[in-house]
Design an enzyme around this catalytic site. Structure first.
Site, PDB file in Angstrom:
ATOM      1  N   LYS A  98       1.019  -0.964   0.266  1.00  0.00           N
ATOM      2  CA  LYS A  98       0.015  -0.440   0.345  1.00  0.00           C
ATOM      3  C   LYS A  98       0.894   1.167   0.186  1.00  0.00           C
ATOM      4  O   LYS A  98       0.958   1.828  -0.989  1.00  0.00           O
ATOM      5  CB  LYS A  98      -0.971  -0.563   0.901  1.00  0.00           C
ATOM      6  N   LYS A 105       1.326  12.514   5.301  1.00  0.00           N
ATOM      7  CA  LYS A 105       1.127  10.890   6.179  1.00  0.00           C
ATOM      8  C   LYS A 105       1.932   9.232   5.959  1.00  0.00           C
ATOM      9  O   LYS A 105       3.241   9.222   5.607  1.00  0.00           O
ATOM     10  CB  LYS A 105       0.126  10.575   6.963  1.00  0.00           C
TER      11      LYS A 105
HETATM   12  P1  NAD Z   1     -11.231   9.919   7.605  1.00  0.00           P
HETATM   13  O1  NAD Z   1     -10.896  11.302   8.620  1.00  0.00           O
HETATM   14  O2  NAD Z   1     -12.128  10.940   6.614  1.00  0.00           O
HETATM   15  O3  NAD Z   1     -12.281   9.152   8.223  1.00  0.00           O
HETATM   16  C1  NAD Z   1     -11.367   9.113   9.948  1.00  0.00           C
HETATM   17  C2  NAD Z   1     -12.489   8.535  10.418  1.00  0.00           C
HETATM   18  O4  NAD Z   1     -12.288   8.453  11.911  1.00  0.00           O
HETATM   19  C3  NAD Z   1     -13.562  10.551  10.936  1.00  0.00           C
HETATM   20  O5  NAD Z   1     -15.244  10.080  10.615  1.00  0.00           O
HETATM   21  C4  NAD Z   1     -12.906   9.901  12.246  1.00  0.00           C
HETATM   22  O6  NAD Z   1     -14.111  10.958  13.238  1.00  0.00           O
HETATM   23  C5  NAD Z   1     -12.903   8.392  12.684  1.00  0.00           C
HETATM   24  N1  NAD Z   1     -11.839   8.474  14.269  1.00  0.00           N
HETATM   25  C6  NAD Z   1     -10.871   9.605  14.046  1.00  0.00           C
HETATM   26  N2  NAD Z   1     -10.317   8.821  15.868  1.00  0.00           N
HETATM   27  C7  NAD Z   1     -11.325   7.985  16.077  1.00  0.00           C
HETATM   28  C8  NAD Z   1     -11.523   7.418  17.422  1.00  0.00           C
HETATM   29  N3  NAD Z   1     -10.736   7.507  18.277  1.00  0.00           N
HETATM   30  N4  NAD Z   1     -12.201   6.389  17.335  1.00  0.00           N
HETATM   31  C9  NAD Z   1     -13.401   6.059  16.577  1.00  0.00           C
HETATM   32  N5  NAD Z   1     -12.958   6.708  15.310  1.00  0.00           N
HETATM   33  C10 NAD Z   1     -12.437   7.363  15.269  1.00  0.00           C
HETATM   34  O7  NAD Z   1      -9.916   9.468   6.488  1.00  0.00           O
HETATM   35  P2  NAD Z   1     -10.480   8.306   5.360  1.00  0.00           P
HETATM   36  O8  NAD Z   1      -9.795   9.281   4.391  1.00  0.00           O
HETATM   37  O9  NAD Z   1     -11.601   8.066   5.550  1.00  0.00           O
HETATM   38  O10 NAD Z   1      -9.102   7.648   6.124  1.00  0.00           O
HETATM   39  C11 NAD Z   1      -9.322   6.378   6.519  1.00  0.00           C
HETATM   40  C12 NAD Z   1      -8.352   5.731   6.420  1.00  0.00           C
HETATM   41  O11 NAD Z   1      -7.963   5.190   4.809  1.00  0.00           O
HETATM   42  C13 NAD Z   1      -6.584   6.590   6.951  1.00  0.00           C
HETATM   43  O12 NAD Z   1      -5.803   5.736   6.751  1.00  0.00           O
HETATM   44  C14 NAD Z   1      -6.094   6.282   4.933  1.00  0.00           C
HETATM   45  O13 NAD Z   1      -5.044   6.663   4.880  1.00  0.00           O
HETATM   46  C15 NAD Z   1      -7.209   5.670   3.866  1.00  0.00           C
HETATM   47  N6  NAD Z   1      -6.803   5.671   3.315  1.00  0.00           N
HETATM   48  C16 NAD Z   1      -7.614   6.207   2.017  1.00  0.00           C
HETATM   49  C17 NAD Z   1      -8.571   7.185   1.533  1.00  0.00           C
HETATM   50  C18 NAD Z   1      -9.077   8.267   0.847  1.00  0.00           C
HETATM   51  O14 NAD Z   1      -9.594   7.895  -0.471  1.00  0.00           O
HETATM   52  N7  NAD Z   1      -9.929   8.817   1.279  1.00  0.00           N
HETATM   53  C19 NAD Z   1      -7.999   5.671   0.554  1.00  0.00           C
HETATM   54  C20 NAD Z   1      -6.988   4.915   0.669  1.00  0.00           C
HETATM   55  C21 NAD Z   1      -7.205   4.425   2.186  1.00  0.00           C
END
Ligand code: NAD
Length: 298
Positions: free
Chosen positions: A174, A244
């Site tokens: 990844k 990140k």
């Molecule tokens: P995001 O910030 O939109 O979502 C993260 C969620 O986690 C938020 O809703 C937040 O409120 C919640 N959260 C934070 N702390 C928490 C806790 N202690 N307990 C419960 N919930 C909590 O981020 P995202 O874009 O959805 O990404 C999530 C993961 O997926 C990341 O690690 C990111 O690198 C990865 N990712 C993102 C994408 C993308 O296109 N956005 C693609 C592939 C992978």
């Protein structure tokens, strides 16, 4: 045996559509998010809310997590209120977040000591891929747990890979992917900045490069869905998350004593210029470069 009750922690840009696909597949999905607005939206589409990480660990036997940073993942898994502390030995936890391979291994070790099964399963394909259930899923962990998790993973993704038994191996693939996505993103921004300076229409450049050797999936994603629309929020993979991941890729490379001249340069460049763009989509690299004079560091 497959259970119909599934937990999902982190209902953000990626987590919400993935949890929604589990609902659509007929599972009863228990959602937890510190952002109560996200829980409210999840309840509106049929999810069950009102649990904490600790109480969820006792309610279901399989939990997915999609969390923003390694620090949050560490808290949710290894904190006092966390999944490992509060889960029983019949629990399986699958982390879909992008973290470091070391943290995958640390969590796996703590989980396995309690008899809890764990997979490090980062995903790729953006929010659109999460919505369409076409994500790539890269799994590190033992084959038996992978086989158990496969029917669930098939409801959120299209291309599911068991990379190896090492819990951090899926994450390494990844991070390789996101290093490439980051460099391609910067390449698109720089390419379009030359087009602007030369008075060339973006569409013309896109149509030609898209059938030439500069073509990339990121050019299509960033240009078609964001830059051409002048819209940098919807369906976002934020610049903060990309930074990140680039730092994590550099960290992994350094741990193998490798060198990433562009990867390291890109981290320094983004760190100096991210202020107004952290919460915007990665395609805003184009704005970062063209809106004002960028800082190029020392
Ligand atoms: P995001 O910030 O939109 O979502 C993260 C969620 O986690 C938020 O809703 C937040 O409120 C919640 N959260 C934070 N702390 C928490 C806790 N202690 N307990 C419960 N919930 C909590 O981020 P995202 O874009 O959805 O990404 C999530 C993961 O997926 C990341 O690690 C990111 O690198 C990865 N990712 C993102 C994408 C993308 O296109 N956005 C693609 C592939 C992978």
């Amino acid at each position: 045996m497959e259970t119909k009750k599934v937990g999902f922690i982190g209902l953000g840009n990626m987590g919400f559509p993935m949890a929604n696909n589990l609902l659509r597949a007929g599972y009863t999905v228990y959602g937890v998010d510190v952002n109560k607005e996200n829980e409210k939206r999840f309840a509106e589409i049929g999810g069950i809310v009102g649990f904490t990480t600790a109480t969820l660990a006792n309610e279901v036997t399989i939990i997915f997590t999609s969390l923003p940073t390694p620090k949050v993942v560490e808290d949710v898994y290894l904190g006092i209120e966390g999944l490992v502390e509060n889960g029983k030995s019949n629990l399986t936890i699958i982390d879909l977040s992008t973290i470091s391979p070391e943290l995958n291994k640390k969590v796996a070790k703590a989980a396995l000591e309690k008899g809890i099964q764990y997979l490090g399963s980062p995903v790729s394909g953006s929010v659109s891929g999460a919505e369409a259930a076409t994500l790539s899923v890269m799994v590190g962990g033992d084959k038996k747990t992978y086989s158990f998790a496969l029917p669930y993973l098939k409801t959120i993704g299209k291309n599911i890979f068991h990379v190896g038994e090492d819990h951090g191996l899926g994450t390494i693939v990844k991070l390789i992917n996101n290093l490439m996505a980051g460099i391609h993103t910067q390449a698109v921004a720089e390419a379009l900045s030359i087009a602007d300076a030369a008075g060339l229409d973006h569409d013309t450049v896109y149509r030609i490069v898209n059938v030439s050797t500069g073509q990339s999936g990121i050019f299509t994603r960033n240009y078609k869905n964001f830059i051409a629309q002048d819209e940098y929020y919807e369906g976002a993979f934020t610049t903060a998350l990309l930074l990140k991941d680039l730092k994590l890729a550099n960290y992994v490379s350094n741990s193998f004593e490798g060198k990433l001249p562009l990867g390291e340069g890109l981290v320094n460049y983004l760190e100096s210029n991210i202020e107004d763009y952290a919460d915007k989509d990665i395609s805003s690299a184009y704005l970062m470069l063209t809106e004002e004079k960028v800082k190029l560091g020392e």
